[in-house]
Design an enzyme around this catalytic site. Structure first.
Site, PDB file in Angstrom:
ATOM      1  N   GLU A 195       0.792  -1.227   0.000  1.00  0.00           N
ATOM      2  CA  GLU A 195       0.000   0.000   0.000  1.00  0.00           C
ATOM      3  C   GLU A 195       0.831   1.287   0.000  1.00  0.00           C
ATOM      4  OE1 GLU A 195      -3.332  -0.002  -0.348  1.00  0.00           O
ATOM      5  OE2 GLU A 195      -3.127  -2.181  -0.539  1.00  0.00           O
ATOM      6  N   SER A 473     -56.622 -19.546  35.845  1.00  0.00           N
ATOM      7  CA  SER A 473     -56.468 -20.245  37.127  1.00  0.00           C
ATOM      8  C   SER A 473     -55.064 -20.190  37.699  1.00  0.00           C
ATOM      9  CB  SER A 473     -56.898 -21.708  36.968  1.00  0.00           C
ATOM     10  OG  SER A 473     -58.296 -21.779  36.792  1.00  0.00           O
TER      11      SER A 473
END
Length: 787
Positions: A195, A473
């Site tokens: 690079e 219930s």
């Protein structure tokens, strides 16, 4: 005459020279003024760029998302874990197969033996180093764990935890920050060779690099080499957009000059290593080499080999173009080119280059680390955290959040819900079922697993946390628990009338006349039978006798915080709660009357491993343990002889299951809450449009519960009576003491002093009158009956 003309000509030429000189001065002065103005503008612009660069470069450069971890799995000899499940766990942890075990996070399987090189990991309590171990399996699970280096047995070891998700800022970027000295030497040399060869010699922009790129591109007849320096690439990634324009390129060059002026080469290179974009993990961008090494190879950057480092460097030029998972041939070619460049620069030998080029890419399958694997549970974690942390801190400070989730149980739960709902829709009238399930550890209240719907969707309605539904219930154990806290009036065998009852409305409306689920009356029954059989009429009589307000007080003490209307219909479940609310209530029953807050988080660490928050075990007695013990004993009867009896088609008869079914009006909601010795689970089934599903609690939710608990539970329930509980042999027909001659006598628990004092004659059972003398109560409430 000639002299006169010469004089005129001389005067004219002199005037021209003067005018020309004045004009020259004007242009020069104007040019100088313009140049000075441009310099002022350029200087001001550079100062502006300098300010912006320093503000971000010296401030908080990156927003690091919080990482959320499941509870780590503990391995030990005797652990009932199969070799297949262990290999699944290694897959979730992104361990990769490597016969050489060349790096942390690798393993090799040989038959029923695994050689594993674990990763070092910072837990809330301590840092665990990497370890080379062998785990051996037999038919019953793990048979031995051996430290290979020390050649000795390991009693117990924790694997590193599975990352189950992240909390991201608005811009979904992720990275693992590294320091320059932590980067492999090959990485730095590969970047320089590929690079920016002149990185340590140029001042941000490389004229030599531009000329070299132009020549290379001219010879190749196309763009084969870029001219951007590492500094320019950092500027582009860190500050600018990817727009291609002359203006952006000029700005990039100027900012590169400023950055090089302000900061050292090493500072710039370290920032580059952490900022560079290297791929996409679903919706999250992968930035920096630290995360990229784990994303592509499942290894820390320091453990990457030359060929792996070269591949990472190769992707800098274009992560999507050279994606090794999608374009392996292209990526391989680019990687080998990087190796050639490194060899040309003298960073590696020819032999090293040839050996590295011969290796395959070796990337692991993409498991989408950024994906929130269990979104329903993660929503609960986020809600608990936002009580103590700002949203910005939660999504940008790199927090490490350790949760209570057990991935093995979670996976089992999700598969069970999917299978059972399909089965129920196929074999019953139910259609378009939805569900929510919460599983906790019975002893601690920590959430082991949770689903918020039948599908594991990343967004949407969280039914476990937000579906407020009538509980039917499931309220009855609270009613009877409240009554049993008054032992002078109620005990386990107290006769209760299960006959017709009417409630008169004070506002002139119709009376409320609740019915039993079977539309029958059952006369006088002992209290334990009334609850075990879930008789509505008996529950209403007991609840109205002790008072609706007292029942609500008990409900609140057991952890319910939402508003509750004091209508008597609450006694039959006309109270709407979420599955999480119900879990908190039944966690108190499972805790023998001691409340343990439901929690999903164990600890929070900062990015550097400092403990920020702990969530210790908190327990508080909120209801009478003796009354709770009796209630739980009756709930065991529910499972043996009542509405939960189908569980014992699967479980051994001595497993001691504790639980209660719940069904609401028109069978719109199917509930079950119950526990074994190790886990409590609450299951809700219903529809989002609130239409009937045609399933009772026993027919729907219980069946999901049975299938799940059979797979995850290993401990039966053993109820331990408090000191003030007295076991007494009683004649079940009369409710009086039974002597040895009474063959039908049965042991029942009583709070000391509340047991029967008179002996039964062991005669015939009491006649249960079917005559219904209706009692009327002037209490306003809406009509409701439940299972």
């Amino acid at each position: 005459m000639a002299d006169k003309k010469r004089k005129l000509s001389s005067r004219y030429n002199k005037t021209r020279k003067i005018l020309k000189k004045r004009s020259s001065h004007w242009f020069r002065n104007s040019f100088l003024l313009l140049l000075a103005g441009c310099m002022v503008v350029l200087f001001s612009y550079l100062k502006y760029l300098d300010y912006n660069l320093r503000e971000q470069f010296e401030g908080k450069r990156w927003a690091i998302p919080a990482r959320v971890y499941a509870t780590p799995m503990e391995l030990y000899a005797g652990h009932n874990l199969s070799a297949e499940k262990f290999e699944e766990l290694l897959g979730m942890l992104h361990y990769r197969k490597d016969a050489r075990l060349s790096a942390d996070g690798t393993y090799i399987r040989q038959g029923s033996d695994f050689n594993v090189k674990t990763r070092k990991f910072t837990f809330p309590e301590q840092q665990q180093p990497s370890l080379l171990m062998q785990v051996s399996f037999g038919n019953a699970g793990i048979t031995a764990i051996t430290d290979v280096n020390e050649n000795k047995d390991i009693p117990i070891i924790r694997m590193d935890p599975v990352q189950i998700g992240s909390f991201y800022p608005k811009i979904k970027e992720d990275r693992i920050l590294i320091k320059l000295e932590e980067a492999p030497d090959y990485l730095i040399k590969g970047l320089l060779a590929s690079e920016d060869r002149d990185f340590y010699h140029h001042f941000g922009v490389s004229p030599r690099g531009i000329i070299r790129a132009l020549l290379a591109n001219y010879r190749a007849g196309g763009a084969v080499q870029g001219a951007s320096t590492i500094t320019q690439q950092l500027i582009k990634n860190f500050y600018l957009s990817s727009e291609r324009s002359l203006e952006r390129k000029v700005k990039e060059a100027l900012m590169a000059l400023v950055l090089e002026y302000r900061y050292s080469k090493d500072e710039i290179l370290e920032a580059y290593l952490n900022e560079i974009y290297l791929g996409q993990d679903g919706g999250s961008a992968v930035h920096g080499f630290g995360l990229a090494s784990e994303f592509y190879f499942g290894s820390e950057l320091k453990d990457c080999s030359l060929d792996q480092v070269a591949l990472l460097v190769a992707m800098v030029r274009g992560p999507s173009i050279y994606d090794p998972r999608h374009f392996p041939d292209r990526a391989l070619q680019r990687r080998n080119l990087v190796l050639e460049e490194m060899e040309k620069e003298g960073y590696i030998t020819a032999a090293q280059g040839i050996a590295a080029s011969a290796k395959p890419l070796g990337v692991i399958p993409n498991a989408h680390r950024s994906t929130n694997i269990y979104p329903g549970f993660l929503e609960l974690v986020r809600r608990q955290l936002t009580q103590e942390y700002h949203e910005d801190d939660l999504t940008s400070e790199g927090l490490k959040i350790f949760t209570t989730l057990d991935t093995q149980i979670q996976e089992t739960l999700e598969k069970t819900v999917t299978q059972k709902l399909k089965q129920l829709e196929k074999t019953t009238v139910a259609k378009n079922l939805e569900s929510a399930v919460v599983v906790t550890h019975r002893d601690s209240g920590e959430i082991a697993a949770m689903t918020s719907g039948r599908q594991n969707l990343p967004a949407g309605f969280n039914r476990a946390l937000d579906a407020v539904r009538p509980i039917g219930s499931l309220i009855k154990p609270v009613v009877y628990l409240t009554a049993l806290e008054y032992p002078e009036k109620y005990n386990i065998t107290t006769p209760i009338s299960d006959r017709a009852i009417a409630v008169e409305s004070k506002d002139g409306g119709p009376d409320w006349s609740p019915k039993n689920y079977d539309h029958k009356e059952h006369g006088t029954v002992p209290l334990h039978k009334a609850l075990a059989k879930s008789y509505n009429l008996a529950a209403v009589r007991v609840g109205m006798d002790i008072g609706v307000a007292r029942t609500v007080k008990t409900l609140r003490s057991m952890g319910v915080t939402r508003d509750i209307d004091l209508f008597p219909s609450l006694l039959l479940g006309a109270v709407s709660l979420t599955p999480m609310d119900v879990t908190q209530v039944y966690q108190t029953l499972a805790g023998d009357g001691f409340s343990t807050p439901i929690k999903a988080i164990r600890a929070v660490l900062s990015a550097n491993g400092e403990r920020l928050q702990s969530y210790p075990f908190v327990v508080k007695q909120v209801v009478d343990p003796a009354a709770t013990f009796i209630t739980n004993t009756i709930l065991q009867e529910v499972m043996l002889e009542g509405t939960g009896h189908s569980a014992y088609k699967t479980f051994p008869k001595d497993y001691g299951l504790v639980g209660k079914t719940g069904t609401t009006n028109d069978a719109k909601d199917s509930w079950f809450a119950g526990y074994t010795g190790d886990y409590l689970s609450v299951v809700w089934l219903g529809r989002d449009d609130n239409k009937p599903i045609g399933l009772t609690g026993g027919e729907g939710a219980l069946q999901v519960w049975i299938s799940l608990m059979k797979q995850i539970s290993t401990q039966p329930v053993v109820l331990l009576p408090p000191d003030n509980i007295k076991m007494v042999r009683v004649d079940p027909y009369s409710g009086l003491l039974a002597n040895n001659a009474c063959g039908g006598g049965k042991q029942y628990p009583y709070i000391e002093g509340s047991e029967p004092k008179v002996y039964s004659s062991c005669g015939q059972p009491k006649e249960e009158s079917e005559d219904s003398e209706e009692e009327t109560f002037a209490i306003p409430l809406p009509n409701l009956f439940s299972e």
